[in-house]
Design a protein around this motif. Structure first.
Motif, short mmCIF file in Angstrom:
data_model
loop_
_atom_site.label_atom_id
_atom_site.label_comp_id
_atom_site.label_asym_id
_atom_site.label_seq_id
_atom_site.Cartn_x
_atom_site.Cartn_y
_atom_site.Cartn_z
N THR A 82 -26.44 13.99 19.23
CA THR A 82 -26.59 15.19 19.97
C THR A 82 -25.34 14.86 21.02
O THR A 82 -24.82 13.87 22.00
CB THR A 82 -27.67 14.93 21.07
OG1 THR A 82 -27.92 15.50 22.27
CG2 THR A 82 -28.36 13.59 21.05
N ASN A 83 -24.57 15.67 22.43
CA ASN A 83 -23.79 15.58 23.49
C ASN A 83 -25.00 15.73 24.52
O ASN A 83 -23.91 15.43 25.24
CB ASN A 83 -23.10 17.24 23.34
CG ASN A 83 -23.92 18.32 23.37
OD1 ASN A 83 -24.59 18.32 23.84
ND2 ASN A 83 -23.19 19.25 23.71
N HIS A 184 -11.67 19.14 22.23
CA HIS A 184 -12.81 18.67 22.30
C HIS A 184 -13.27 17.90 23.24
O HIS A 184 -12.03 16.47 23.78
CB HIS A 184 -13.14 17.95 21.02
CG HIS A 184 -14.89 16.98 21.48
ND1 HIS A 184 -14.26 16.31 21.71
CD2 HIS A 184 -15.95 18.21 21.02
CE1 HIS A 184 -15.48 15.45 21.70
NE2 HIS A 184 -17.03 16.80 21.44
N HIS A 187 -19.17 15.87 26.99
CA HIS A 187 -20.03 16.13 27.33
C HIS A 187 -19.90 16.26 28.91
O HIS A 187 -19.98 14.49 29.11
CB HIS A 187 -21.12 16.09 27.00
CG HIS A 187 -22.24 16.98 28.01
ND1 HIS A 187 -22.66 18.25 27.88
CD2 HIS A 187 -23.58 17.22 28.63
CE1 HIS A 187 -23.40 19.12 28.22
NE2 HIS A 187 -23.75 18.24 29.68
N ASP A 204 -17.19 21.51 23.41
CA ASP A 204 -18.26 20.72 23.50
C ASP A 204 -19.42 20.43 22.84
O ASP A 204 -20.58 21.40 22.91
CB ASP A 204 -18.70 20.34 24.91
CG ASP A 204 -19.82 19.56 25.95
OD1 ASP A 204 -20.16 19.07 25.16
OD2 ASP A 204 -20.66 20.26 26.64
N VAL A 205 -19.13 19.55 21.56
CA VAL A 205 -19.88 19.52 20.90
C VAL A 205 -20.20 18.04 20.39
O VAL A 205 -19.50 17.14 20.67
CB VAL A 205 -19.93 20.47 19.08
CG1 VAL A 205 -19.61 22.15 19.85
CG2 VAL A 205 -18.36 19.76 18.86
N GLN A 209 -19.33 16.88 15.41
CA GLN A 209 -19.00 18.16 14.21
C GLN A 209 -17.64 18.64 15.20
O GLN A 209 -16.67 18.80 14.48
CB GLN A 209 -19.74 19.66 15.31
CG GLN A 209 -21.53 19.81 14.53
CD GLN A 209 -22.13 20.34 15.63
OE1 GLN A 209 -21.52 21.10 16.05
NE2 GLN A 209 -23.48 20.58 15.80
N ARG A 210 -17.28 17.53 15.97
CA ARG A 210 -16.05 17.07 16.01
C ARG A 210 -15.19 16.86 15.22
O ARG A 210 -14.11 17.86 15.38
CB ARG A 210 -15.77 16.12 17.74
CG ARG A 210 -14.40 15.70 17.80
CD ARG A 210 -14.43 14.25 18.15
NE ARG A 210 -14.66 13.39 17.64
CZ ARG A 210 -15.22 12.22 18.14
NH1 ARG A 210 -14.67 11.84 18.96
NH2 ARG A 210 -14.84 11.13 17.14
#
Length: 359
Positions: A82-83, A184, A187, A204-205, A209-210
């Motif tokens: 999670t970011n 990317h 956060h 911002d992931v 996911q990046r």
């Protein structure tokens, strides 16, 4: 309160604690001394393994300073999928769910505390030598009391590796290379604003996911350290790092639950705070291995690019509005000015790039 106390033979005894108006009983220590001495375990939450060498040093210093009465364990439930992981760790420490947290200084601006903003102002602290000078100045100790309003105690700021542009198809050098680039960033307000000023399309992931975005082409670049780049460029398909562009440094902050600290006796409390100070003093030295890492990465096919002085100056001009934004906060303005003065006095030595490895 997350402190766990056992004796060294793992025989449970009883301790009643009061937290948030509730009474509960957990394991308690026997008096110190010999085989009956109690061991108190402090749970530490951190965002991945990026600072493990420093966390290991802190853990060893805590154990030594407490004569073995304290130990650090990693709270494994905090994952980087999670970011918002850093915000979650701050909340967990404040709530007493864990005793200690190790997060990036970037998180605090989003939580309304701007005293630490200047530590990661873009393209300001541009070398490990500058980072040492800033931390040696004592500025960080002046910043930390502001974290009290979040319900945590700031124990120390730990200097870390510099963060550079890392790319898939070609080195990211001057401002023109950022135009429209899906880039990317971790956060945080400052990182997102900086990449937008450079003309990139900030993404911002969370890290998983990046990584998938880098492989499927939806993300073309990201920012991270030389050691991270060296360990992952082949798997991520990102062979280019721009070495003379330090977007910002990694700045770790060690925080504590104030009730957890208060529950320790004076000598153990001093062991924790002393270990934090000792580790902070060594923090940059513990990660200062870019030269060796660069040589090893080059041998494996990595490319280290140089943007050059003119391109770096162009980048600094482009991010000047972000410095101006940070200066709007009274809490960060003075620190920003002082850090700028300190960095200007540093004559940094850049790591060398082996022949045939430049791009």
């Amino acid at each position: 309160m997350a402190i766990v106390r056992t004796d060294r033979r793992s025989t449970p005894v009883v301790l009643c604690v009061v937290l948030l108006g509730l009474v509960g009983c957990t394991a308690a220590p026997e008096p110190r001394g010999g085989d009956e001495a109690g061991v108190t375990t402090l749970r530490l939450a951190r965002t991945g393994s990026f600072a493990d060498v420093q966390i290991d040093a802190f853990s060893e210093a805590v154990a030594t300073g407490s004569g073995g009465a304290l130990e650090i364990s990693i709270a494994e439930e905090y994952e980087t999928d999670t970011n918002l992981i850093e915000e979650e760790i701050v909340a967990a420490v404040a709530a007493g769910e864990v005793d200690l947290g190790w997060i990036g200084s970037r998180v605090f601006a989003g939580l309304g505390v701007h005293d630490l903003d200047a530590l990661t102002a873009p393209l300001l602290i541009d070398s490990l030598d500058a980072e040492r000078a800033v931390l040696d100045s004592g500025i960080a100790a002046e910043m930390l009391p502001a974290l009290d309003e979040l319900g945590v105690v700031g124990l120390a700021v730990m200097g870390g590796s510099l963060r550079h542009p890392i790319a898939v198809d070609a080195p990211v050098l001057g401002v023109a290379d950022y135009a429209g680039l899906p880039f990317h960033v971790f956060h945080g307000e400052g990182a997102f604003e900086t990449l937008a000023l450079l003309g990139a399309a900030p993404v911002d992931v969370p890290p998983p996911q990046r990584d998938s975005g880098l492989l499927d082409g939806s993300i073309a670049a990201f920012e991270n350290s030389v050691p991270y780049f060296a360990s992952s460029f082949a798997d991520k398909g990102t062979p280019y790092l721009t070495l003379d562009v330090a977007l910002w440094p990694s700045m770790g902050v060690l925080i504590a639950d104030p009730e957890a600290l208060a529950s320790l006796d004076e000598s153990d409390r001093q062991a924790v705070t002393g270990a934090a100070e000792q580790t902070a003093e060594r923090s940059v030295d513990l990660v200062d291995d870019d030269g060796d890492v660069i040589a090893a990465a080059c041998a494996e096919g990595a490319t280290f690019a140089q943007a050059g002085p003119d391109a770096v100056a162009e980048l600094r001009t482009a991010v000047a509005p972000e410095h101006a934004r940070l200066a709007e906060w009274p809490a960060s303005r003075g620190f920003l000015d002082r850090i700028t003065e300190i960095v200007a006095e540093v004559d940094a030595v850049a790591p060398e790039i082996p022949a045939g490895c430049s791009g």
